[in-house]
Design an enzyme around this catalytic site. Structure first.
Site, PDB file in Angstrom:
ATOM      1  N   HIS A 107       2.259 -13.953  -4.798  1.00 60.66           N
ATOM      2  CA  HIS A 107       3.404 -13.253  -5.223  1.00 60.66           C
ATOM      3  C   HIS A 107       4.610 -14.033  -5.167  1.00 60.66           C
ATOM      4  CE1 HIS A 107       1.387  -9.439  -3.805  1.00 60.66           C
ATOM      5  NE2 HIS A 107       0.800  -9.814  -4.786  1.00 60.66           N
ATOM      6  N   HIS A 170      -7.846  -0.697  -1.807  1.00 58.79           N
ATOM      7  CA  HIS A 170      -7.795  -1.919  -2.633  1.00 58.79           C
ATOM      8  C   HIS A 170      -8.923  -2.011  -3.460  1.00 58.79           C
ATOM      9  CE1 HIS A 170      -7.735  -6.228  -3.698  1.00 58.79           C
ATOM     10  NE2 HIS A 170      -6.471  -5.967  -3.637  1.00 58.79           N
TER      11      HIS A 170
END
Length: 416
Positions: A107, A170
């Site tokens: 990220h 997830h």
């Protein structure tokens, strides 16, 4: 039915569904009431699972790293970290020997204001708080499937490693939390890509830990980069701490996963024609890269050929240059799925996962993104949630069945 409000970025937006569709709301079960979030964290720290207390593990004068989540995760680090620092203080650990590392994975870097907001002003002013850097790493070993254990230098060189994070579903690692703070949290880009390549293998799906090749790879990293203690929390629908587990890097994680299942894994008898899903707002709808997780969870509840209406602001657009490149490069879901098998690329994997859902159903995306970008991603753009809902039922017919999922990022509807 009564008007329903969905969290959209940082505001609430309304919609309704006609009672003739017999809408069923798939809400998580109610979490047990807690007197105090911090009190629950302290309870976990004082009663660790298969581990001594943290204060009995660490030693004064040695370098301690606490890895926690970045801004793309709802982890309330501002609640948990003061409790962890208090526990370290009982061992005589000085604040200057503690570094908080935000595990960025792949990220973007964060601003200082974002870091301060994540940990709270008190912690930010007490200890060093830094982002991980995927380009500054130490090679610590190689997993049996070839994943290189390349760990951010500050974490690799620490005397003690503590992981803090929240557990949620997830879409290919089964659950977040546990050793995932290390891999991919503070790993190199090449290592992350190697680990994520396992997502196309059997067993890599939300809610599955047994025989999950991605999770197996993540936990093998412990052999080369040991972790001394973890604190994992499960959150309620308001992103408040509902349960905490601390101690052993696997056993404490599994306890948090068990709690998550007891609240958020919802049995359904059959899939529906129309599914209306919210990511539950910021930060889970900050971009399409993050919102995809809610789409993937909700896919289990929609029929083949049905419609999924997704409310996700995506104010940062695609949220990943590579993800955007794959969306723009390939014209159809089939193209993206074929390409990920031929040449796996981190970021491209999200486009392939999204494509698999698009093969099953149509996605109506209620968003701030530009219409042309949404269409290029093979979705239908809307800027008003009610208009999208009405369009979905107009297409699927007066007898269309419906599920409403207010928190797609956390809720996992399953037929089994």
């Amino acid at each position: 039915m009564n008007v329903v409000y969905y969290r959209y970025f940082k505001e609430d937006i309304p919609f309704h569904v006609d009672d003739s569709h017999h809408p069923i709301v798939l809400n998580p079960r109610k979490c047990p009431a807690l007197e105090s979030e911090a009190g629950e964290v302290v309870r976990a720290l004082e009663h660790p699972i298969d581990s001594p207390r943290l204060k009995d593990i660490v030693k004064p004068g040695e370098k301690i790293v606490i890895v926690t989540s970045d801004i793309s995760r709802p982890m309330p680090s501002w609640v948990a970290l003061p409790c962890v620092l208090d526990e370290l203080g009982k061992a005589g650990v000085r604040d200057e020997d503690v570094t908080v590392v935000f595990g960025l994975g792949s990220h973007r870097k964060q601003t200082e204001e974002e870091k301060k907001r994540l940990v709270g002003e008190e912690v930010y002013n007490r200890v060093r708080c830094i982002d991980s850097d995927p380009d500054d790493f130490i090679h610590m070993g190689t997993c049996k499937n070839g994943t290189s254990v390349d760990i951010f230098r500050t974490v690799a060189e620490a005397d003690w490693r503590i992981l803090v994070g929240n557990v949620e579903y997830h879409y290919f690692a089964g659950y977040s939390g546990g050793m995932k703070a290390i891999m991919p949290g503070v790993s190199s880009r090449a290592a992350i890509q190697s680990n994520h390549r396992n997502m196309i293998k059997e067993g890599a799906y939300a809610g599955n830990l047994e025989g999950n090749p991605v999770r197996d790879d993540i936990e093998e990293v412990y052999q080369y980069c040991p972790v001394d203690f973890i604190l994992n929390v499960a959150l309620d629908e308001n992103h408040h701490i509902a349960y905490a587990a601390a101690g052993h890097h696997v056993k404490a994680h599994r306890k948090a996963c068990e709690f998550l299942d007891s609240i958020y894994k919802i049995h359904i008898d059959h899939p529906a024609d129309v599914v209306i899903v919210s990511t539950s707002g910021f930060p889970k709808d900050i971009n399409l890269y993050q919102a995809q997780k809610s789409i993937d969870n909700a896919k289990h509840s929609v029929k083949e050929g049905g419609i999924m209406v997704v409310a996700a602001a995506c104010k940062e657009g695609f949220g990943s240059d590579v993800f955007a490149k794959w969306i723009m490069q390939y014209d159809t879901p089939d193209d993206r799925i074929k390409a990920i098998h031929e040449h796996f690329e981190l970021g491209g994997h999200k486009s392939a996962a999204l494509a698999l859902v698009e093969k099953k159903c149509n996605i109506y995306l209620v968003t701030d993104m530009e219409d042309d970008l949404v269409r290029k991603a093979n979705m239908t753009p809307f800027h008003n949630l009610q208009e999208a809902v009405d369009a979905a039922f107009a297409k699927m017919g007066k007898d269309a069945s419906c599920y409403i999922i207010p928190d797609g990022g956390s809720t996992l509807p399953m037929e089994d």
